[in-house]
Design an enzyme around this catalytic site. Structure first.
Site, PDB file in Angstrom:
ATOM      1  N   ILE A 477      79.996 -17.472 107.804  1.00 34.74           N
ATOM      2  CA  ILE A 477      79.478 -18.229 106.648  1.00 34.74           C
ATOM      3  C   ILE A 477      80.466 -18.184 105.494  1.00 34.74           C
ATOM      4  O   ILE A 477      80.091 -18.299 104.327  1.00 34.74           O
ATOM      5  CB  ILE A 477      78.098 -17.716 106.210  1.00 34.74           C
ATOM      6  CG1 ILE A 477      78.169 -16.247 105.756  1.00 34.74           C
ATOM      7  CG2 ILE A 477      77.102 -17.870 107.325  1.00 34.74           C
ATOM      8  CD1 ILE A 477      76.948 -15.807 104.964  1.00 34.74           C
ATOM      9  N   GLY A 478      81.723 -18.007 105.841  1.00 33.77           N
ATOM     10  CA  GLY A 478      82.734 -17.907 104.790  1.00 33.77           C
ATOM     11  C   GLY A 478      83.180 -16.473 104.618  1.00 33.77           C
ATOM     12  O   GLY A 478      84.020 -16.167 103.779  1.00 33.77           O
ATOM     13  N   SER A 519      74.884  -8.091 104.518  1.00 38.34           N
ATOM     14  CA  SER A 519      76.234  -7.501 104.613  1.00 38.34           C
ATOM     15  C   SER A 519      76.403  -6.801 105.960  1.00 38.34           C
ATOM     16  O   SER A 519      77.018  -5.745 106.052  1.00 38.34           O
ATOM     17  CB  SER A 519      76.458  -6.474 103.487  1.00 38.34           C
ATOM     18  OG  SER A 519      76.115  -6.995 102.251  1.00 38.34           O
ATOM     19  N   ALA A 704      83.943   0.359 109.748  1.00 33.68           N
ATOM     20  CA  ALA A 704      83.629  -0.502 108.600  1.00 33.68           C
ATOM     21  C   ALA A 704      82.141  -0.474 108.289  1.00 33.68           C
ATOM     22  O   ALA A 704      81.309  -0.405 109.188  1.00 33.68           O
ATOM     23  CB  ALA A 704      84.072  -1.934 108.885  1.00 33.68           C
ATOM     24  N   LYS A 705      81.816  -0.532 107.005  1.00 31.54           N
ATOM     25  CA  LYS A 705      80.427  -0.713 106.576  1.00 31.54           C
ATOM     26  C   LYS A 705      80.298  -2.183 106.125  1.00 31.54           C
ATOM     27  O   LYS A 705      80.829  -3.055 106.790  1.00 31.54           O
ATOM     28  CB  LYS A 705      80.095   0.280 105.465  1.00 31.54           C
ATOM     29  CG  LYS A 705      80.316   1.730 105.915  1.00 31.54           C
ATOM     30  CD  LYS A 705      79.513   2.751 105.117  1.00 31.54           C
ATOM     31  CE  LYS A 705      80.099   3.027 103.779  1.00 31.54           C
ATOM     32  NZ  LYS A 705      79.443   4.184 103.098  1.00 31.54           N
ATOM     33  N   GLU A 709      77.416  -8.409 100.130  1.00 30.54           N
ATOM     34  CA  GLU A 709      76.545  -8.497  98.958  1.00 30.54           C
ATOM     35  C   GLU A 709      76.925  -7.558  97.812  1.00 30.54           C
ATOM     36  O   GLU A 709      76.760  -7.917  96.646  1.00 30.54           O
ATOM     37  CB  GLU A 709      75.096  -8.207  99.383  1.00 30.54           C
ATOM     38  CG  GLU A 709      74.547  -9.227 100.320  1.00 30.54           C
ATOM     39  CD  GLU A 709      73.456  -8.643 101.204  1.00 30.54           C
ATOM     40  OE1 GLU A 709      72.443  -9.315 101.397  1.00 30.54           O
ATOM     41  OE2 GLU A 709      73.625  -7.510 101.699  1.00 30.54           O
TER      42      GLU A 709
END
Lengths: 748, 320
Positions: A477-478, A519, A704-705, A709
């Site tokens: 979504i970008g 996220s 990675a987390k 957002e």
């Protein structure tokens, strides 16, 4: 694995695959798809905030040349549908619940005929009393929107409790009470809702749209149309902005599918900007009453909050209330937070770049700053005094494990980058009355990420030339989903970035990997890709071990080869191993570990200039430090932070969707009046990342987390705290507009 | 939306003919204002059946100085005015005002005549489908009085019940520069061009703005324009100020101070002009003149702060 051992993770920084084409306008979004013979759909909206729909006469519209159908609430008397987890009618046959709600829909040969047809549909309304304000709506005599009262009975009308607040207040040396209120905002995606829906030659329904989730809308349409999910294909190649608004099917998608089924023709629609401002899942207004008990040294002994969230006319599954995560920055010994979601005659609510996070981050971090102000303590020293969560701490409410916590590192790094000790000065003793004054403000942030769904899936296929294709439903979504997933897989398999590709997005080509929300996908889909990549790797090692006459344990991957670790001259190329069938294909699913709460952390420091004659605020500089676990693709991480900060300026200073108490109608549903911030307002932005690897390591995605957002939230209180630092006034409501500032400065 | 006929006349005379013969015909040039009004369907009585495009009439876009007068063609774009060296040096307030309008895209399309002829921007008045049938449209009340008047409403009263302000940035500059609006019928001093009621100007049916004329100010004079808005671009003024003053012997001999965004028309601040007469422009006198400019303000419930904003714009413009 330490960072220097990565080849691509955090290091690959090539351009976005779709970037140049997107900038050149060469990418197709929902509105850009066309089919011969297509019809255009338009939607009629209610001018009343609350009214019974007693009759609809569509005969004049249907008599128009070029009109091919009208749907009214009376077509859907017995057809409730679940949208975003709440049961709604496809069109509201009982009554409309906000001004701007969908009432009827029409399809015609062109959009102009469709628009004219709308004006010929005669809807008879019986207006009802309405209520817009959340605190008015909880009064017993308030107009009722739904059966069962205006307080939403959901799992998020909840209480969060730790310790004993009565005891905590007894220990307090002073108590501080105040009320804060945030505002309603729409996402204002660049691309409004748009789709093309068509029954194609394969006997299946196809929908081309831009969406954060393909499988959810597919399943909703299958239920509404009563056909198997496999007979529907949703295509969502790219998305003109999501921010939570496009995470499920809306009424418009369903209406288009019904029209396509009834007429046998493709149906296309795009909401106007105004339609879009009134539809979708708005960030809701929060009203919170706070009471804090604290000691003079800055220790908070107890904290109680009562929160009323304006859920709008329809509740969404993501819930309202205060985000719980924001309560877990500081280890408050005693707190009690009661949250109520309340229906009002305003648009539906839901996530806008996090669920309740921007609202509660603003409130909690404003509260922290007010307390520091009360004690005349440096706001960072005050925060550090209040025991921030650190690595190894557990969730105090659920007892869940928190795999990695980087809050202290974030605030310390931000403090250093912002030269806080040099720049922070105590609040002015007297309010300035003219000229331009400066201030600096800080805010912490905690947010969930990656969790919330068991749907985390990807299929990896090695191609005969040694390249790899990833198939997943985790839409882009970008947020650079293509690049992030490719980096994750390529890192595991010793492949160059260019040899890993994410397949085109459709429900036919990728398994359901949940919505690209919260996220979550770098973590969730990233882990699913990692799980599958490790299976691919295992098969490659087995084949190589066979070929090289060694055991798998003796082998390593790298540079498109499998080689003997101790003697790299003994190697075989991946291409040789996969050149012929049987192919190497692996399906990966990631199941989040039980009793674990994933959290990401951050700190923003903002410097502002307040013009005491005009009340206008200019954000000069922002330092943003985020604990992301691990940076996968730096370019995308930076753009997430930049975008979040500009979006946050809107919430802090200017954006709000407004409804007129005299009529119940929206009066600023336009891009000019909603006052979304502009690129020309972008401040200088300094970004850094804290990498806290989860313990124990959960390394499918290299650690990675989430970051999608978080950058939107802490900027808001950082700005308002900076304003307070400049003029000595904290504001109880958002946005902080010039009228409020000049009033506070005594200039009104 | 009604089907609309489209005309491209070759001369202004032809445009006037079409305008007078076809009922409900409207002039279009840049279209940035008109198309919004039509698309939003915000005026119940304004549904043009014909559009007359004057932008294609040759010779309507020019900026020239002739015989002590600056002459600007009505279809001259705002970007051309903002970038014109003569305007920037001798008619600075106008160049600054034109540069403050909306965004580069709109300045490329929008024209000077269109900018001064635009209708008020009030969020109730402009809401789509005439959702608020307010007093300016013939309805019973002004929604801003009991509603939200923080941005777009008058601080100098609403003599006919409407409080929506003239949103044009160039209008106060033209009044400050003592411009004349030349129409197909007459010459109108800019100060008399604007009206409090719809449509916001004195143009009659069939009358078209033909030229804008500004007397070349003496070399001893100076002008400037300042604007405060929520957003630095694509936004209307909370308040703006255009000032022009002539200096002799270090003191102001004459001045014109005009406020924008605070009244239904550009608002001449005579008290401030009187105050400045015979005084030097200093930080102190500029600040005092700013206060004088809003001394007779009678703000609404939500916009009293605009007094301070308008005063600040006057001060800034005097010192610019």
């Amino acid at each position: 694995m330490s960072q220097q051992e990565f080849r691509l993770v955090g290091k690959y920084n090539g351009p976005r695959i779709t970037g140049a084409k997107a900038a050149a306008g060469a990418i197709k979004y929902g509105w850009d798809f066309n089919l011969p013979n297509q019809l255009y759909m338009r939607i009629l909206r209610s001018p009343y905030a609350h009214a019974k729909v007693t009759a609809v006469d569509a005969s004049a519209a249907l008599a128009m040349k070029g009109v091919h159908g009208v749907l009214t609430p009376f077509d859907f008397k017995d057809s409730p549908v679940r949208l975003a987890g709440t049961t709604m009618m496809i069109l509201p046959y009982d009554k409309v619940r906000y001004a701007g709600e969908e009432v009827c829909a029409v399809v015609a040969d062109d959009p102009y005929i469709a628009e004219e047809a709308l004006s010929k549909i005669k809807v008879t309304y019986e207006p009802l009393p309405y209520v817009l304000d959340v605190e008015e709506a909880i009064k017993p005599d308030a107009p009722q929107l739904h059966e069962g009262g205006n307080i939403v009975r959901t799992p998020t009308t909840v209480t969060y409790k730790v310790g004993d607040t009565a005891k905590g207040f007894a220990e307090a040396e002073l108590t501080v009470e105040f009320k804060l209120k945030s505002q309603t905002i729409q996402h204002n995606n660049i691309g409004t809702y748009a789709a093309l829906v068509s029954w194609e030659k394969d006997g299946r329904l196809h929908m081309w749209t831009d969406a954060q989730y393909m499988h959810g809308p597919r399943n909703t349409l299958a239920t509404v149309l009563g056909i198997p999910q496999s007979r529907i294909c949703v295509h969502a190649e790219l998305c003109g902005g999501g921010f939570g608004d496009k995470s499920g099917a809306q009424r418009c998608h369903i209406l288009a599918a019904i029209f396509a089924t009834k007429t046998g023709r493709p149906v296309k629609f795009k909401l106007t900007r105004e339609d879009n401002l009134l539809q979708g899942l708005h960030r809701w207004t929060c009203v919170t009453y706070f009471k804090f008990g604290l000691k003079k040294d800055g220790t908070v002994t107890a904290f109680e909050a009562k929160n009323y969230s304006n859920a709008g006319a329809y509740y969404s599954v993501w819930g309202s209330g205060m985000a719980t995560e924001q309560l877990y920055i500081y280890k408050w010994p005693n707190f009690l937070v009661d949250c109520y979601d309340v229906y009002t005659n305003t648009p539906r609510t839901g996530p806008l770049r996090c669920v309740a996070d921007p609202q509660s981050c603003w409130m909690i971090e404003t509260a922290m700053d007010r307390l520091a102000f009360q004690l005349n303590m440096d706001p960072i020293a005050f925060r550090l005094k209040n025991n921030m969560f650190t690595q190894g701490d557990k969730d105090p409410v659920t007892g869940n494990r928190i795999p990695s916590i980087g809050q202290p590192q974030c605030i310390n790094r931000a403090k250093e980058l912002a030269e806080w000790d040099k720049k922070w000065k105590p609040w002015p003793k007297t309010k300035p009355t003219s000229g331009v004054v400066r201030g600096i403000g800080v805010a912490n942030h905690c947010c969930g990420h990656g969790a919330g769904s068991l749907a985390n899936a990807a299929v990896l296929v090695m191609n005969p030339d040694g390249s790899l294709t990833i198939y997943t439903g985790a839409t882009d979504i970008g947020n650079a989903r293509r690049e992030q997933l490719a980096i994750i897989a390529a890192e595991h398999l010793g492949l160059p970035f260019e040899k890993v590709t994410v397949a085109n997005y459709s429900t036919d080509t990728g398994p359901d990997s949940g919505a690209t929300v919260g996220s979550r996908q770098t973590k969730s889909a990233g882990n699913a890709v990692g799980v599958a990549a490790l299976q691919v790797k295992d098969q490659l090692l087995a084949r190589a071990a066979d070929r090289l006459k060694v055991t798998k344990e003796e082998l390593s991957v790298g540079e498109e080869k499998i080689f003997v670790t101790k003697d790299p001259s003994k190697s075989v190329t991946i291409r040789e191993l996969v050149a012929s069938a049987p192919w190497i294909i692996a399906a990966g699913q990631w199941i989040p570990p039980a009793n674990t709460t994933q959290r990401t952390y951050g700190t923003h420091i903002a410097e502002v200039e307040v013009d005491c004659d005009t009340g206008l605020v200019k954000v000069l500089k922002v330092v943003a430090v985020h604990d992301v676990g691990r940076v996968i693709y730096r370019k995308s991480c930076l753009s997430q932070v930049h975008g979040g900060i500009i979006q946050g300026i809107g919430m802090a200073l200017q954006e709000e969707l407004l409804f007129d108490p005299q009529t119940g109608r929206p009066y600023n549903a336009s891009m000019l009046d909603h006052k979304m911030p502009l690129s020309s307002q972008a401040p200088e932005i300094v970004v850094d990342f804290v990498e806290t690897v989860e313990q124990p390591p959960d390394s499918y995605n290299h650690g990675a987390k989430g970051l999608g957002e978080p950058p939107t939230s802490p900027i808001v209180p950082a700005i308002t705290n900076a304003i307070a630092n400049a003029i000595g006034v904290y504001f109880d409501t958002l946005p902080v507009t010039p009228d409020k500032i000049l009033k506070a400065l005594g200039k009104v | 939306m009604q089907p609309i006929k489209y005309y491209e006349p070759k001369t202004l005379d032809d445009a006037v003919k079409i305008l007078t013969t076809i009922p409900d015909a409207a002039i279009i040039a840049g279209g940035t204002e008109l198309l919004h009004v039509i698309r939003q369907n915000c005026l119940p009585t304004f549904q043009p059946t014909a559009l007359i495009n004057i932008k294609k009439i040759p010779g309507l876009s020019y900026i020239k100085e002739e015989g002590g007068t600056l002459k600007i063609g009505p279809a001259t774009t705002l970007v051309d005015i903002a970038n014109n060296e003569t305007v920037k040096t001798k008619y600075r307030a106008l160049a600054m005002a034109a540069a403050h309008v909306a965004s580069p895209l709109i300045r490329n399309m929008g024209t000077i005549a269109g900018n001064i002829c635009q209708d008020v921007w009030c969020w109730y008045y402009r809401a789509s489908d005439n959702q608020f049938n307010c007093i300016r449209k013939g309805g019973a009340i002004c929604y801003a009085i009991g509603g939200d008047n923080r941005y777009y409403h008058s601080i100098f009263g609403g003599p006919r019940g409407c409080y929506a302000v003239c949103p044009s940035d160039t209008a106060p500059a033209l009044v400050a520069l003592n411009a004349t609006i030349v129409t197909t019928k007459r010459n109108i001093p800019a100060e008399n061009f604007f009206t409090e009621l719809q449509p916001g100007n004195v143009l009659e049916k069939g009358e078209i703005v033909k030229e804008i004329q500004i007397p070349t100010p003496p070399a001893t004079s100076k002008s400037a324009f300042m604007k405060a808005a929520i957003r630095p671009s694509i936004d209307f003024a909370l308040a703006s100020a255009a000032v022009w003053y002539n200096i002799s012997g270090g003191n102001v001999t004459e001045s014109r101070i005009v406020l924008g965004g605070v009244y239904l028309t550009p608002k001449r601040a005579k008290a401030a002009e009187d105050f400045l007469k015979g005084k030097a422009i200093t930080g102190e006198t500029a600040a005092a003149a700013g206060k004088q400019a809003v001394i007779d303000a009678i703000p609404m419930v939500g916009n009293a702060y605009k007094k301070s904003v308008a005063a600040a714009m006057v001060t800034k413009a005097l010192l610019a």
